[in-house]
Enzyme design. Structure first.
Site, PDB file in Angstrom:
ATOM      1  N   TYR A   1     -14.871   3.288  10.815  1.00  0.00           N
ATOM      2  CA  TYR A   1     -13.423   3.157  10.596  1.00  0.00           C
ATOM      3  C   TYR A   1     -12.669   3.507  11.885  1.00  0.00           C
ATOM      4  O   TYR A   1     -11.801   2.747  12.346  1.00  0.00           O
ATOM      5  CB  TYR A   1     -12.996   4.065   9.439  1.00  0.00           C
ATOM      6  CG  TYR A   1     -11.503   4.166   9.260  1.00  0.00           C
ATOM      7  CD1 TYR A   1     -10.729   3.034   9.018  1.00  0.00           C
ATOM      8  CD2 TYR A   1     -10.854   5.405   9.339  1.00  0.00           C
ATOM      9  CE1 TYR A   1      -9.352   3.128   8.860  1.00  0.00           C
ATOM     10  CE2 TYR A   1      -9.486   5.512   9.180  1.00  0.00           C
ATOM     11  CZ  TYR A   1      -8.738   4.376   8.943  1.00  0.00           C
ATOM     12  OH  TYR A   1      -7.376   4.475   8.789  1.00  0.00           O
TER      13      TYR A   1
ATOM     14  N   GLY B   1       0.802  -1.230   0.000  1.00  0.00           N
ATOM     15  CA  GLY B   1       0.000   0.000   0.000  1.00  0.00           C
ATOM     16  C   GLY B   1       0.829   1.272   0.000  1.00  0.00           C
ATOM     17  O   GLY B   1       2.060   1.233  -0.092  1.00  0.00           O
ATOM     18  N   PHE B   2       0.126   2.373   0.125  1.00  0.00           N
ATOM     19  CA  PHE B   2       0.761   3.697   0.089  1.00  0.00           C
ATOM     20  C   PHE B   2       1.839   3.811   1.173  1.00  0.00           C
ATOM     21  O   PHE B   2       3.035   3.991   0.882  1.00  0.00           O
ATOM     22  CB  PHE B   2      -0.347   4.753   0.269  1.00  0.00           C
ATOM     23  CG  PHE B   2       0.106   6.147   0.537  1.00  0.00           C
ATOM     24  CD1 PHE B   2       1.273   6.661  -0.005  1.00  0.00           C
ATOM     25  CD2 PHE B   2      -0.670   6.994   1.345  1.00  0.00           C
ATOM     26  CE1 PHE B   2       1.672   7.975   0.238  1.00  0.00           C
ATOM     27  CE2 PHE B   2      -0.288   8.301   1.590  1.00  0.00           C
ATOM     28  CZ  PHE B   2       0.889   8.780   1.047  1.00  0.00           C
ATOM     29  N   ILE B   3       1.422   3.660   2.428  1.00  0.00           N
ATOM     30  CA  ILE B   3       2.389   3.809   3.520  1.00  0.00           C
ATOM     31  C   ILE B   3       3.291   2.568   3.574  1.00  0.00           C
ATOM     32  O   ILE B   3       4.513   2.685   3.709  1.00  0.00           O
ATOM     33  CB  ILE B   3       1.651   4.019   4.870  1.00  0.00           C
ATOM     34  CG1 ILE B   3       0.789   5.296   4.799  1.00  0.00           C
ATOM     35  CG2 ILE B   3       2.648   4.102   6.022  1.00  0.00           C
ATOM     36  CD1 ILE B   3      -0.089   5.552   6.015  1.00  0.00           C
TER      37      ILE B   3
ATOM     38  N   LYS C   1     -10.206   1.216  14.461  1.00  0.00           N
ATOM     39  CA  LYS C   1      -8.841   1.573  14.866  1.00  0.00           C
ATOM     40  C   LYS C   1      -8.726   1.685  16.383  1.00  0.00           C
ATOM     41  O   LYS C   1      -7.711   1.330  16.976  1.00  0.00           O
ATOM     42  CB  LYS C   1      -8.416   2.880  14.176  1.00  0.00           C
ATOM     43  CG  LYS C   1      -8.181   2.715  12.684  1.00  0.00           C
ATOM     44  CD  LYS C   1      -7.056   1.726  12.408  1.00  0.00           C
ATOM     45  CE  LYS C   1      -6.783   1.512  10.942  1.00  0.00           C
ATOM     46  NZ  LYS C   1      -5.721   0.541  10.677  1.00  0.00           N
TER      47      LYS C   1
END
Ligand code: NAD
Length: 354
Positions: free
Chosen positions: A185, A35-37, A189
């Site tokens: 979401y 993914g992005f990170i 988390k």
């Protein structure tokens, strides 16, 4: 004889440095490493000599360009694999598939788990409730169970600024109340943080939860505002702003986030929660103007009713991360967006024009 002694000492020093360097090199499992990170963390870890095990199932929910985004992730990893060969292992599997994940843990002597795999985004969570619960909560439990089973002593986990809900108490500090979630979401988390504490308490695993504040930069997610706005402005299409555009955000450049993640990987601290933000905030409308200046074109904005899950503001205090990790965000928004646009021009517009 003198020369012999000198050479002996030299050899000893080289040997010591070699042993020291090898001792510092770790084997790190990065879930969501495509993914992005995750891709950026993987690259940075490989650059410094670590071995990286990427575990990712290449999914992307809630937007029309999911296939394209997944292909971008594959291409990025292929380049890294080509460059780093035996230091990078890639497993295409879901963190919900315990048996396949078990094989990965069995095959590699993992020193640290960096758990980034998740479904992300407050709006996406409204559409895909089940997937968010399965991946973000059950998937996290699976990874922590395997960490315990295979004796991994340190896990770094991706949380989010979303856990602060619609709090007006800014800047957000890690000690403030996060009981009142505004989105599913955020709730997943917050659950991750609670579960991470249980695994620390019961099994002694060091668990560091990192609350990222809206991350932007090269390889950014296609469903996030920075990419959507840049793409719309570049292509002179109308972009949609939900609400009146006065929401305030703490945008954090990817390199600063990677720096905070790596510092956390290197420093087990029992159970900890850290904010990783830029500490600078900007009103959404002004953010769009900075992107427009960077791209060199005007923005065309369509306003739609705000969404209840979207919060009014985010703003990180990073004092704790500075004190315990030495985390100091450096990037200025203007510079970060310029780097993102350089990447966008090179990679995204090129692909679109082919
Ligand atoms: P991303 O979507 O680019 O990366 C997440 C990766 O997880 C993807 O490559 C996806 O394929 C993978 N994944 C999803 N479900 C999986 C599953 N069941 N098994 C294996 N892999 C799976 O998102 P990102 O922006 O890089 O986010 C990384 C982490 O940081 C996520 O946990 C996200 O919630 C968190 N986060 C991100 C931001 C941000 O601004 N980008 C902010 C706060 C928190």
């Amino acid at each position: 004889m003198v020369l012999g002694k000198k050479m002996f000492y030299k050899a000893c020093i080289i040997l010591c440095l070699f042993i020291q360097n090898n001792a510092l090199c770790k084997t790190i499992l990065v879930t969501g490493g495509a993914g992005f990170i995750g891709g950026s963390v993987t690259e940075a870890l490989l650059e410094r000599g670590d071995t990286v095990i990427v575990l990712d199932c290449f999914v992307s929910l809630g937007h029309s360009r999911a296939l394209e985004y997944n292909q971008l992730k594959r291409d990025r990893l292929a380049v890294l694999k080509n460059q780093y060969q035996e230091n990078l292992y890639i497993y295409e599997c879901s963190i919900e598939d315990v048996q396949s994940c078990d094989e990965v843990f069995k095959t590699h002597a993992i020193d640290v788990v960096c758990h980034l795999a998740a479904h992300a985004g407050v709006r996406n969570a409204m559409e895909s409730t089940k997937e968010f619960i399965q991946t973000n909560i059950q998937g996290t439990v699976n990874i922590l169970d395997l960490a315990v089973k295979y004796g991994v002593s340190h896990c770094v986990l991706a949380s989010s600024s979303s856990v602060y809900g619609d709090s007006a108490d800014v800047p957000f500090t890690e000690t403030q109340n996060t009981d009142y979630q505004s989105s599913l979401y955020g709730a997943t988390k917050k659950s991750l943080e609670l579960i991470a504490h249980v695994y620390h308490h019961l099994y002694g695993v060091s668990t560091t939860c990192l609350r990222f504040f809206t991350v932007y930069g090269p390889y950014g997610r296609f469903d996030m505002a920075p990419f959507i706005f840049m793409d719309a402005i570049y292509n002179q299409k109308a972009l949609t702003v939900y609400g009146d555009g006065t929401a305030i955000r703490d945008f954090t450049y990817i390199d600063d986030i990677v720096d905070g993640i790596i510092k956390s990987i290197d420093k087990p601290l029992g159970y900890q929660v850290f904010n990783l933000g830029s500490t600078h905030t900007i009103v959404l409308k002004d953010f769009i103007n900075v992107i427009a200046q960077t791209v060199g074109k005007q923005s065309i904005i369509t306003y739609k009713d705000g969404i209840k899950a979207d919060v009014r503001q985010t703003h990180a205090s990073v004092e704790k991360a500075l004190l315990l990790l030495g985390y100091e965000p450096k990037a200025l928004l203007k510079d970060g967006l310029q780097k993102m646009f350089d990447w966008y021009s090179k990679v995204i517009t090129k692909e679109c024009n082919e």
